[in-house]
Enzyme design. Structure first.
Site, PDB file in Angstrom:
ATOM      1  N   LYS A   1       0.828  -1.216   0.000  1.00 34.37           N
ATOM      2  CA  LYS A   1       0.000   0.000   0.000  1.00 34.37           C
ATOM      3  C   LYS A   1       0.851   1.250   0.000  1.00 34.37           C
ATOM      4  O   LYS A   1       0.480   2.254  -0.602  1.00 34.37           O
ATOM      5  CB  LYS A   1      -0.974   0.003   1.181  1.00 34.37           C
TER       6      LYS A   1
ATOM      7  N   LYS B   1      -4.153  -9.820  -6.915  1.00 33.58           N
ATOM      8  CA  LYS B   1      -5.482 -10.136  -6.350  1.00 33.58           C
ATOM      9  C   LYS B   1      -6.545  -9.165  -6.888  1.00 33.58           C
ATOM     10  O   LYS B   1      -6.226  -8.021  -7.230  1.00 33.58           O
ATOM     11  CB  LYS B   1      -5.424 -10.157  -4.821  1.00 33.58           C
TER      12      LYS B   1
ATOM     13  N   LYS C   1     -10.949  -3.951  -4.965  1.00 34.77           N
ATOM     14  CA  LYS C   1     -11.955  -2.937  -5.262  1.00 34.77           C
ATOM     15  C   LYS C   1     -11.314  -1.578  -5.540  1.00 34.77           C
ATOM     16  O   LYS C   1     -11.946  -0.694  -6.089  1.00 34.77           O
ATOM     17  CB  LYS C   1     -12.992  -2.850  -4.137  1.00 34.77           C
TER      18      LYS C   1
HETATM   19  P1  ATP Z   1      -8.589  -3.083  -1.043  1.00 32.60           P
HETATM   20  O1  ATP Z   1      -8.662  -3.953  -2.252  1.00 32.60           O
HETATM   21  O2  ATP Z   1      -9.359  -1.811  -1.150  1.00 32.60           O
HETATM   22  O3  ATP Z   1      -7.228  -2.948  -0.490  1.00 32.60           O
HETATM   23  P2  ATP Z   1      -9.657  -5.330   0.240  1.00 32.60           P
HETATM   24  O4  ATP Z   1     -10.873  -5.651  -0.543  1.00 32.60           O
HETATM   25  O5  ATP Z   1      -8.447  -6.144   0.098  1.00 32.60           O
HETATM   26  O6  ATP Z   1      -9.374  -3.804   0.072  1.00 32.60           O
HETATM   27  P3  ATP Z   1     -11.250  -5.500   2.592  1.00 32.60           P
HETATM   28  O7  ATP Z   1     -12.365  -4.866   1.894  1.00 32.60           O
HETATM   29  O8  ATP Z   1     -11.093  -5.032   3.971  1.00 32.60           O
HETATM   30  O9  ATP Z   1      -9.909  -5.310   1.789  1.00 32.60           O
HETATM   31  O10 ATP Z   1     -11.389  -7.072   2.554  1.00 32.60           O
HETATM   32  C1  ATP Z   1     -12.467  -7.730   3.174  1.00 32.60           C
HETATM   33  C2  ATP Z   1     -12.242  -9.192   3.117  1.00 32.60           C
HETATM   34  O11 ATP Z   1     -12.212  -9.662   1.767  1.00 32.60           O
HETATM   35  C3  ATP Z   1     -10.917  -9.634   3.742  1.00 32.60           C
HETATM   36  O12 ATP Z   1     -11.148 -10.779   4.521  1.00 32.60           O
HETATM   37  C4  ATP Z   1     -10.055  -9.955   2.561  1.00 32.60           C
HETATM   38  O13 ATP Z   1      -9.091 -10.939   2.877  1.00 32.60           O
HETATM   39  C5  ATP Z   1     -11.070 -10.465   1.565  1.00 32.60           C
HETATM   40  N1  ATP Z   1     -10.616 -10.280   0.192  1.00 32.60           N
HETATM   41  C6  ATP Z   1     -10.325  -9.113  -0.400  1.00 32.60           C
HETATM   42  N2  ATP Z   1      -9.952  -9.289  -1.679  1.00 32.60           N
HETATM   43  C7  ATP Z   1     -10.000 -10.630  -1.907  1.00 32.60           C
HETATM   44  C8  ATP Z   1      -9.721 -11.460  -3.039  1.00 32.60           C
HETATM   45  N3  ATP Z   1      -9.327 -10.941  -4.193  1.00 32.60           N
HETATM   46  N4  ATP Z   1      -9.888 -12.793  -2.913  1.00 32.60           N
HETATM   47  C9  ATP Z   1     -10.315 -13.334  -1.750  1.00 32.60           C
HETATM   48  N5  ATP Z   1     -10.582 -12.605  -0.643  1.00 32.60           N
HETATM   49  C10 ATP Z   1     -10.437 -11.272  -0.707  1.00 32.60           C
END
Ligand code: ATP
Ligand code: LTN
Length: 336
Positions: A119, A201, A204
């Site tokens: 990040k 990964k 969003k």
């Molecule tokens: P950002 O992408 O904005 O950094 P994020 O989506 O990784 O945010 P959170 O929104 O807090 O972070 O994630 C919520 C949950 O979703 C967490 O448990 C995270 O591990 C899971 N998650 C996020 N992206 C993925 C993915 N691509 N595949 C599986 N699990 C995910």
């Protein structure tokens, strides 16, 4: 949850950042498990709005995204009567315990967190200290509620490890204050990858909207995005190293249909990527449609959202205050 005895019920906790519309990655990696676990356990789910300000956003945007994410949690079917569904900033103990735990975390161990490294590289213009101490606030989120299990995607494993290390260190000084939480990482869907760069990964906050499927995307958009997903030139559906794009679509299809990889390979034997992508798109659209409709419905009822959030805050605060009182006493703060 009601037909279970209190002895074998676990406290399950997880939060999601209010950093944008959640994706299929969030859903398959986290939300789907949350929904299943909510049936048999005492669950606490929340919107991590305090974590969200590690990245700059306009006040109105943060507010809107927090409410939308909260509505999404309600739309998942997390019954606010049985489970606690709350907003992190409504429970001030998170920030307070976060500070205390900062003083029980070594600079070196926080420096090893890969999410911080990622990040800070992506937001080089705003490498704030909050981004660095982010996992310590997350440890506070978990330890305040004495959670047994934390369902998260693969990317959060390291944060769960540091949470356990901090808790164990604190307990070794002051006795049994915190329960040591276990991560719960689903077998499939723990890491859904970007549709455009399947080495990364699905996120969003990806600037390329074709890289992710939002939980609010229409069926048309889902179809278009899956059609344009990056694959390879082989045109044969099977799971193997070097086929990141197809592996990812197979994982998504498997999560949405319950079919395993061998079944999927048989189903698309002799067929090309066009047929496969059409089937994946349909399965995803079908999985998301009821959720999207429920979400849109809940979002029109601001009073209902407010009522649930107020109840969630009250129930969460009661638990958090109990842990915090113990922490303050153990550390030696003068108590009134
Ligand atoms: P950002 O992408 O904005 O950094 P994020 O989506 O990784 O945010 P959170 O929104 O807090 O972070 O994630 C919520 C949950 O979703 C967490 O448990 C995270 O591990 C899971 N998650 C996020 N992206 C993925 C993915 N691509 N595949 C599986 N699990 C995910
Ligand atoms: N750091 C997590 C979001 C998060 C969280 C938590 C997850 C904040 N607090 C407590 C589980 C438990 C993320 O970036 N996905």
């Amino acid at each position: 949850m009601d037909n279970n005895t209190s002895e074998n019920k676990k406290t399950v906790l997880s939060l999601v950042q209010a950093s944008g519309t959640p994706t299929l990655g969030n859903y398959l990696g986290a939300f789907k498990n949350w929904k299943e676990m909510a049936r048999d356990n005492d669950c606490i789910f929340g919107v991590a709005d305090l974590h969200a300000i590690t990245v700059r956003s306009k006040p109105a945007d943060l507010r809107r995204r927090s409410v939308e994410m909260y509505a999404m949690l309600l739309a998942l079917g997390l019954d606010p009567e049985k489970n606690i569904v709350f907003m992190q900033s409504h429970v001030q103990e998170h920030a307070l315990l976060g500070w205390v735990l900062n003083c029980y975390t070594q600079f070196g161990e926080a420096s090893r967190m890969t999410q911080f490294k990622d990040k800070s590289a992506r937001h080089a213009d705003n490498v704030n200290v909050g981004l660095f101490t982010y996992p310590i606030l997350m440890a506070a989120d978990i330890l305040l509620y004495q959670a047994d299990m934390v369902p998260v995607g693969d990317d959060q494993k390291q944060h769960l490890e540091i949470t356990r290390d901090i808790a164990a260190r604190f307990n070794s000084i002051y006795g049994d204050v915190f329960k040591l939480p276990e991560p719960y990482i689903g077998k499939h869907g723990a890491k859904i990858l970007s549709l455009q760069e399947p080495e990364k990964k699905m996120s969003k906050s990806d600037p390329n909207v074709k890289a992710f499927i939002s939980l609010t995307d229409s069926t048309d958009t889902v179809v278009k995005k899956i059609k344009s997903a990056v694959t390879d030139s082989e045109a044969r559906v099977y799971y193997a190293e070097g086929k990141a794009g197809i592996n990812n679509l197979m994982t998504i299809y498997s999560c949405c249909t319950g079919k395993d990889f061998a079944e999927i390979e048989r189903e698309f034997d002799g067929k090309g990527y066009g047929d496969f992508k059409a089937a994946v798109a349909e399965a995803v659209a079908e999985e998301l449609r009821p959720l999207r409709e429920e979400y849109e419905h809940i979002l029109t009822d601001k009073q209902y959202i407010e009522k649930c959030a107020a109840e969630g805050a009250e129930k969460a605060s009661a638990i958090a205050r109990r842990t915090m009182r113990k922490v303050m006493k153990k550390v030696g703060f003068y108590q009134l």
